[in-house]
Design an enzyme around this catalytic site. Structure first.
Site: not given
Length: 468
Positions: A142-143
């Site tokens: 997840c960025f």
């Protein structure tokens, strides 16, 4: 609610129709059949065609679904991934899109967000950037949380989040479309930095430290190809250094029982910026503080010990020497000993001055003192003690385990104590039956590594057995 072509951004459907049916009716029918179902007056007929046999397509050729009539009339059952796009600027007409899809690459046409980087406020999130800066993209789950770890590095000009590495036809996708997995893009962080202050080797060190590169199409509890590990380079020299670091780190992982690494390293892939709301998400007020990463806690070997490819060394090693000289680390070891890239860290970039590093070390000493007190209190009053890596991926697992024990094991109380830094460990200590306060002996100590995780059922059976 409007629905747009995932490839071209053309408006296709607007539902529910008014008058006609309510949002509740639309959602009820959608849930019943498993896909969005539209009626005749909810179709934008300028953009949609129904072919012989009932196939529904956009005028740009995107397959959308099929017409499956029921007793009330036509019912257009549409694949959600095909209508998960965003509206395009009106200047991008269909002819331009078909002839020059690069126009949709937001390195050329930035999104309509006039603001600079939310944290590095004098710097731009979107192009154009000043001359002389370097760029690379890092995918590590997840960025949201990954981006923060990179913008805190001194020498970073700007970071941004987006998508990379998928199909050529998945041009400028939305976050919703990428989440379906059909684009085969992964969530990635764009790092733009000044090589005079920060080395590519320093970025690689942060990359390997912030996630587990052996988990394949997932990172922690987030599963799907969009969460895979990857380094997407702008030049072959970066790829050479990335592969050298990967070879060195692979040996460390294998020595500690981890499986083969699954990180992909590629050059020249187009990057597509995510929506403005996704940029620097965790720094914004009222944002969801979320990160799925579960780092290994293992250290990347020293730069000189990296596994450089022998075919590039030649007789004098000139080619490899040039790459090594350019990318040698610039951040001191003292900086890394106290660097914190987690969600709980300050938003502002870390410093490398003596004063800044002393302040970071003092903060770590303060957290260590607080942890000692928390551990002592947990040992005095808890049947189960869960001590976990400071990464929030572990924090979520620990909280869930504590809640589960309380709900399903007769109200069993578990204390949760985070480590001071990223350790990669998840320890569960259980007080043996009949033992006094503070007695957590080694034979009732369960250590779990996320990459080699003990199934929850097996863990719970051991907890119940030991505490019985």
């Amino acid at each position: 609610m409007h629905f747009y072509d995932s490839n071209t951004g053309r408006l296709l459907f607007s539902a529910p129709s008014k008058p006609g049916r309510s949002m509740e009716d639309f959602l009820k029918e959608t849930r019943k059949h498993g896909w969005p179902s539209f009626r005749d007056n909810e179709v934008c007929w300028k953009s949609v065609r129904v072919l012989r046999g009932g196939e529904v397509v956009s005028i740009d050729g995107t397959h959308l679904g099929h017409d499956l009539p029921d007793y009330t009339g036509n019912r257009y059952c549409i694949n959600l991934a095909s209508i998960a796009g965003r509206p395009r600027p009106t200047s991008l007409c269909p002819l331009q899109i078909r002839v020059a899809p690069a126009h949709l690459n937001r390195q050329v046409v930035p999104p309509n967000d006039p603001y600079n980087h939310y944290v590095l406020q004098e710097n731009r999130t979107f192009p154009p950037y000043p001359d002389g800066l370097s760029m690379c993209w890092f995918a590590a789950g997840c960025f949201w949380g990954v981006e923060k770890g990179f913008w805190r590095l001194p020498g970073i000009y700007s970071t941004a989040v987006g998508f990379i590495g998928g199909h050529d036809y998945a041009v400028d996708p939305s976050h919703l479309y990428v989440s379906t997995g059909e684009s085969e893009h992964c969530e990635a962080v764009q790092a733009v930095w000044d090589e005079r202050r920060l080395s590519f080797a320093d970025l690689l060190r942060q990359f390997w430290a912030c996630h587990d590169p052996t988990q394949g199409d997932q990172q922690g509890r987030d599963k799907g190809s969009q969460y895979r590990s990857g380094i997407f380079c702008t030049e072959e020299a970066q790829a050479i250094a990335a592969r050298a670091s990967m070879g060195a780190f692979s040996g460390v992982l294998h020595a500690n029982g981890y499986p083969d690494m699954t990180t992909e390293i590629r050059v020249g892939c187009p990057f597509y910026f995510a929506e403005p709301a996704q940029q620097q998400h965790v720094a914004k007020p009222c944002s969801k503080q979320y990160c799925s990463a579960e780092p290994t806690g293992l250290s990347l070997p020293a730069f000189d010990a990296w596994t450089w490819p022998p075919e590039l060394q030649g007789e004098d090693g000139g080619a490899i020497a040039a790459v090594r000289e350019r990318f040698k680390p610039q951040l001191p070891e003292r900086f890394w000993r106290s660097f914190d890239g987690s969600l709980s860290a300050p938003q502002a970039p870390a410093g490398t001055t003596e004063e800044a590093m002393e302040q970071a070390e003092e903060a770590m000493r303060r957290r260590a003192s607080e942890q000692v007190q928390a551990l002592a209190e947990a040992e005095r009053g808890s049947l189960v003690m869960i001590q976990h890596c400071a990464s929030c991926g572990y924090a979520r697992r620990a909280s869930e385990l504590a809640v589960f024990l309380r709900a399903h094991c007769g109200g069993m109380q578990a204390s949760v104590v985070p480590d001071v830094s990223v350790t990669g460990s998840f320890d569960v200590r259980v007080r043996a039956s009949g033992s006094g306060a503070g007695t957590f002996s080694s034979d009732v100590h369960i250590r779990i590594w996320h990459g080699l995780a003990t199934p929850l059922a097996a863990l719970l059976s051991r907890v119940v057995m030991i505490s019985a």
